[in-house]
Design an enzyme around this catalytic site. Structure first.
Site, short mmCIF file in Angstrom:
data_model
loop_
_atom_site.label_atom_id
_atom_site.label_comp_id
_atom_site.label_asym_id
_atom_site.label_seq_id
_atom_site.Cartn_x
_atom_site.Cartn_y
_atom_site.Cartn_z
N GLU A 63 -19.97 -61.97 -47.79
CA GLU A 63 -19.81 -60.90 -48.77
C GLU A 63 -21.03 -60.69 -49.68
O GLU A 63 -20.94 -60.84 -50.91
CB GLU A 63 -18.58 -61.17 -49.62
N GLU B 271 -11.48 -63.00 -43.28
CA GLU B 271 -10.60 -63.33 -44.41
C GLU B 271 -9.54 -62.26 -44.58
O GLU B 271 -9.85 -61.07 -44.56
CB GLU B 271 -11.36 -63.41 -45.75
#
Ligand code: GCO
Length: 441
Positions: free
Chosen positions: A158, A344
């Site tokens: 991320e 995720e």
């Protein structure tokens, strides 16, 4: 073979922050600054995974997952972020990887999940171009030791969130509030991704990915200004990190006053656009934005989503948003989109331990069932999805929220470190035993 997995990150679960000569990371520094983390929580102990990793691997074995996504703590490998590696640091991941392999669990290692060595931050951190090269040096060290048993590597976790929360808004480590001046952090992370991908492959890595946090972006209304605001947010959140790695170019940022990312040098984009064996996608919920009500530094405003259940975090539960996201990535990038791994997906819930010692987290079961159904729907609509990792195996240190947001399939009593599989753990175990691939919602 579709990879079912669980995901964690080093600073969120390991603890043992000085064991084996581990150096401080920006999160060690940040968490110890008063007021930065709820209730003054830190990752000093976390889930004590550094010492309890065998128990945690056995929990994964019992769950029946085929893969485990963890991150390697850079400060455990290079305490000062540069130079000769710590053998004790490498030995910890060696033991973990061997334990996973002994149970047929495919290790998926994330190189960088936000715990930058403090010594590199002291030299400018991700605002400094040199940090990109340091990531590549670190990648070579860990791949040299582990790539013979770790087939799946994720360079960055991320980069958008680390840029935004850590450097634009200051809510995460290293706590900088640079707003749009933080854009070089995005570019230098991506440059680091490209250099690290080359280093990983040069040292035997079989599959190299990057993991981006992606979100469907909904305009608050059909008005031109709200539609433009949604396009702006989609550009900054999604395209700023997917376009360079998949297309070798940045999206047009001129509409947001960014005429030239002057840190971009000739050749950078071709380094960033290294061929990928997969795109990691972290999905939690869609985002609904409107044009700012008045003068504002950013051309969008998150106005929230109503009409859906919410998690403990207040995040809306919108399973079909994952199908929408995956199919929109396929539509946007076409053949430039490599196989997708949902690296995720999960939710925080109250998850109190009942008097009988159980955690009946039915809301998480509903969340996971709906999102796995969304993956199935995306696959049926032509998206090549190769894996799905639940965030997370364990309740853990949820960054600025400390231990107040529980995401685990397994409850952790942080006073005793006792692990208790929740109802969702048993539910998922039974579903995985019956289904090799995602099932319809
Ligand atoms: C992220 C991080 C995880 C978080 C999880 C819940 O996506 O922010 O990768 O470390 O803990 O997403 O917020």
């Amino acid at each position: 073979m579709f990879l079912w997995g669980t995901a964690t990150a080093s600073y969120q679960i390991e603890g043992a922050v000085t064991a084996g000569g581990r150096g401080p990371s920006v999160w060690d520094t940040f968490a110890h600054e008063p007021g930065r983390v709820r209730d003054g929580h830190t990752g000093d102990v976390a889930c004590d995974h550094y010492h309890r990793w065998q128990e945690d691997v056995e929990l994964m074995d019992g769950l029946g997952v085929g893969s485990y996504r963890f991150s390697i703590a850079w400060p455990r490998i290079q305490p000062d972020g540069v130079g000769a590696p710590s053998q004790e640091g490498l030995d910890f991941y060696d033991r973990l990887v061997d334990g996973l392999c002994a149970r047929g669990i495919v290790p998926a290692a994330t190189l960088f999940h936000w715990d930058l060595p403090q010594a590199l931050q002291d030299r400018g951190g991700w605002m400094a171009r040199d940090t990109a090269a340091r990531l590549a040096d670190y990648a070579a060290i860990v791949a040299e030791r582990l790539a013979d048993r770790v087939p799946l590597w994720i360079t960055l976790n991320e980069p958008f969130v680390h840029m935004a929360l850590g450097h634009a808004f200051g809510a995460h480590a290293p706590g900088q509030a640079l707003m749009l001046d933080a854009l070089p952090v995005g570019h230098h992370q991506l440059l680091g991704h490209g250099l690290a991908a080359q280093a990983l492959r040069a040292h035997g890595a079989e599959r190299v990915l990057i993991t981006n946090n992606c979100t469907p972006v909904w305009a608050a209304s059909e008005s031109d200004q709200d539609v433009r605001a949604a396009e702006a947010y989609d550009t900054v959140h999604n395209r700023l990190f997917n376009d360079p790695v998949l297309l070798g170019k940045y999206p047009d940022l001129s509409a947001y006053g960014v005429t030239n990312l002057d840190v971009v040098q000739d050749g950078d984009l071709s380094i960033i656009a290294q061929p990928l064996d997969g795109l990691g996608v972290n999905y939690y919920n869609p985002t609904r934005v409107a044009a700012p009500a008045g003068p504002a530094e950013l051309p969008f405003e998150d106005v929230g989503i109503t009409g859906h259940p919410t998690t403990s975090f207040g995040w809306p539960v919108v399973p079909d948003g994952l199908r929408e996201l995956l199919t929109s990535l396929r539509a946007r990038y076409g053949d430039a989109l490599p196989p997708v791994y949902v690296t995720e997906n999960g939710c925080s819930q109250p998850d109190d331990l009942a008097a009988d010692g159980t955690v009946d987290d039915q809301d998480r079961i509903t969340y996971l069932d709906g999102h796995i159904g969304a993956v199935r729907a995306a696959m049926d609509q032509g998206v090549d999805v190769r894996g799905y990792y639940v965030w997370s195996l364990l309740d853990n240190f949820e960054w600025a929220e400390g231990y107040t947001q529980r995401f685990g399939l397994v409850h952790v009593d942080f006073a005793t470190q006792e692990r208790t599989p929740k109802a969702s753990y048993h539910w998922l175990r039974d579903r995985l035993a019956a289904h090799p691939e995602p099932w319809p919602a």
